[in-house]
Design a protein around this motif. Sequence first.
Motif, mmCIF file in Angstrom:
data_model
loop_
_atom_site.group_PDB
_atom_site.id
_atom_site.type_symbol
_atom_site.label_atom_id
_atom_site.label_comp_id
_atom_site.label_asym_id
_atom_site.label_seq_id
_atom_site.Cartn_x
_atom_site.Cartn_y
_atom_site.Cartn_z
ATOM 1 N N ALA A 161 77.155 75.239 -49.571
ATOM 2 C CA ALA A 161 76.015 74.659 -50.285
ATOM 3 C C ALA A 161 75.551 75.567 -51.415
ATOM 4 O O ALA A 161 75.222 75.093 -52.521
ATOM 5 C CB ALA A 161 74.873 74.408 -49.300
ATOM 6 N N ALA A 162 75.519 76.874 -51.192
ATOM 7 C CA ALA A 162 75.102 77.800 -52.247
ATOM 8 C C ALA A 162 76.066 77.760 -53.427
ATOM 9 O O ALA A 162 75.648 77.760 -54.598
ATOM 10 C CB ALA A 162 75.015 79.214 -51.683
ATOM 11 N N LEU A 163 77.365 77.703 -53.159
ATOM 12 C CA LEU A 163 78.335 77.611 -54.253
ATOM 13 C C LEU A 163 78.192 76.301 -55.018
ATOM 14 O O LEU A 163 78.310 76.274 -56.255
ATOM 15 C CB LEU A 163 79.749 77.755 -53.689
ATOM 16 N N MET A 164 77.922 75.210 -54.328
ATOM 17 C CA MET A 164 77.732 73.923 -55.011
ATOM 18 C C MET A 164 76.472 73.931 -55.876
ATOM 19 O O MET A 164 76.455 73.356 -56.970
ATOM 20 C CB MET A 164 77.667 72.802 -53.976
ATOM 21 N N VAL A 165 75.406 74.575 -55.412
ATOM 22 C CA VAL A 165 74.182 74.675 -56.215
ATOM 23 C C VAL A 165 74.435 75.492 -57.480
ATOM 24 O O VAL A 165 73.991 75.119 -58.591
ATOM 25 C CB VAL A 165 73.053 75.288 -55.371
ATOM 26 N N LEU A 166 75.151 76.611 -57.354
ATOM 27 C CA LEU A 166 75.472 77.399 -58.540
ATOM 28 C C LEU A 166 76.360 76.629 -59.511
ATOM 29 O O LEU A 166 76.209 76.736 -60.731
ATOM 30 C CB LEU A 166 76.159 78.696 -58.117
ATOM 31 N N GLY A 167 77.282 75.829 -58.963
ATOM 32 C CA GLY A 167 78.111 75.002 -59.834
ATOM 33 C C GLY A 167 77.324 73.927 -60.536
ATOM 34 O O GLY A 167 77.672 73.519 -61.646
ATOM 35 N N THR A 168 76.249 73.437 -59.918
ATOM 36 C CA THR A 168 75.401 72.429 -60.563
ATOM 37 C C THR A 168 74.734 72.996 -61.804
ATOM 38 O O THR A 168 74.540 72.280 -62.808
ATOM 39 C CB THR A 168 74.343 71.933 -59.563
ATOM 40 N N PHE A 169 74.372 74.253 -61.813
ATOM 41 C CA PHE A 169 73.764 74.890 -62.982
ATOM 42 C C PHE A 169 74.811 75.366 -63.987
ATOM 43 O O PHE A 169 74.486 76.118 -64.905
ATOM 44 C CB PHE A 169 72.908 76.083 -62.539
ATOM 45 N N ILE B 223 77.292 77.455 -63.702
ATOM 46 C CA ILE B 223 77.569 78.889 -63.671
ATOM 47 C C ILE B 223 79.041 79.088 -63.326
ATOM 48 O O ILE B 223 79.568 78.442 -62.408
ATOM 49 C CB ILE B 223 76.668 79.604 -62.636
ATOM 50 N N ASN B 224 79.713 79.945 -64.044
ATOM 51 C CA ASN B 224 81.123 80.213 -63.799
ATOM 52 C C ASN B 224 81.268 80.967 -62.470
ATOM 53 O O ASN B 224 80.798 82.101 -62.330
ATOM 54 C CB ASN B 224 81.709 81.035 -64.945
ATOM 55 N N LEU B 225 81.915 80.343 -61.502
ATOM 56 C CA LEU B 225 82.017 80.930 -60.172
ATOM 57 C C LEU B 225 83.238 81.823 -60.003
ATOM 58 O O LEU B 225 83.354 82.498 -58.977
ATOM 59 C CB LEU B 225 82.073 79.806 -59.122
ATOM 60 N N ALA B 226 84.142 81.816 -60.968
ATOM 61 C CA ALA B 226 85.363 82.613 -60.809
ATOM 62 C C ALA B 226 85.063 84.110 -60.689
ATOM 63 O O ALA B 226 85.545 84.779 -59.755
ATOM 64 C CB ALA B 226 86.314 82.335 -61.968
#
Length: 365
Positions: free
Chosen positions: A128-136, A138-141
């Motif tokens: 869920a935290a990774l999905m929230v960051l992806g919604t904004f 934010i580059n998750l790599a």
Amino acid sequence: MSLSAVLTAAGSSPTPTPSESPTAVTVPSLQDAQESATNAAGWVEENWSTWLAIGLRVLLILVIAAILRVVVRRAITKLIDRMNRTVQAVDGTTLGGLLVNVERRRQRSQAIGSVLRSVASFLILGTAALMVLGTFEINLAPLLASAGVAGVAIGFGARNLVTDFLSGVFMILEDQYGVGDQIDAGVASGEVIEVGLRVTKLRGDNGEIWYVRNGEVKRIGNLSQGWATAGVDVTVKASEDLDRVKATLVEVAEKMNKEEPWNEFLWSPIEVLGLDSVLIDSMVVRVSAKTMPGKSLTVERELRWRIKRAFDAADIRIVGGPTVPPEEDPALDPTAGVAAPSVYSNTASPQAAAASPLTPPTSAK
């Protein structure tokens, strides 16, 4: 220069106005404020739909994660309760009841449930935290790469802790031992008083408490599962009558099989297995029985006690080791008090002459 000329020159210079002061602040007009408010309202009107979509998406992700976490935790709790009920009804035998006592089931279910719930919460909330960051957007790599490197470093630095934890998890899942079991863990042995994911507590024979790390245990001998064997070796003289020895042992075994509490400790009748070894001056008869786990030493002590009393009553001699020939009485040997002859007793022998002191020569007068 006269005073009048100075006053005339001062009066001719222009006086500075407030608008010409260098520190004056320009006050925005009403028209400028109206234009700024119009621009802000236009910017908000252009982006409010995007903000609303992002907020609703984040809220939806958090709600779904919370609901999924609650559902998974309840499912794990019900699964653990069902496992406890299943284990409690193992064949309905006494063995099943001995293997899974109340404290052991409670600690095992607590450990398994805690591990499963922690893993489920970590996976759900982390996703869920990774999905929230992806919604904004934010580059998750880079974040995932940094987390991977940090995880490898932490795992390498705390490899002993990870080893202990994983060993404890598999030990509990496989039910290798539990509270109340008598085990031999190699590094220590005793009764299990507490089972943890990292450390197992054992109470030794002298009352000491051993803290054994689960990662250090390479092999485990559980003395409380299944059944134990009580074996007694009876050594008698080779000249004894075997039939009489066997009859005495069978009588002791039958009497002990019927008495309490030994009939509960014995899970099979005491059997006289026969001759275990035959020596020149002695022979060994083996007596054995299956007992309740942890009661083999108690049964062996009682069995030795009864066999000794029965053999004394039947005048059967028990030999504790290799027989020693009886020593002769020194009083019967006439030469026992006589010292061995010596060459020094003869004054004419060469040894006596060599040992005699030298006499100084006498001078002639």
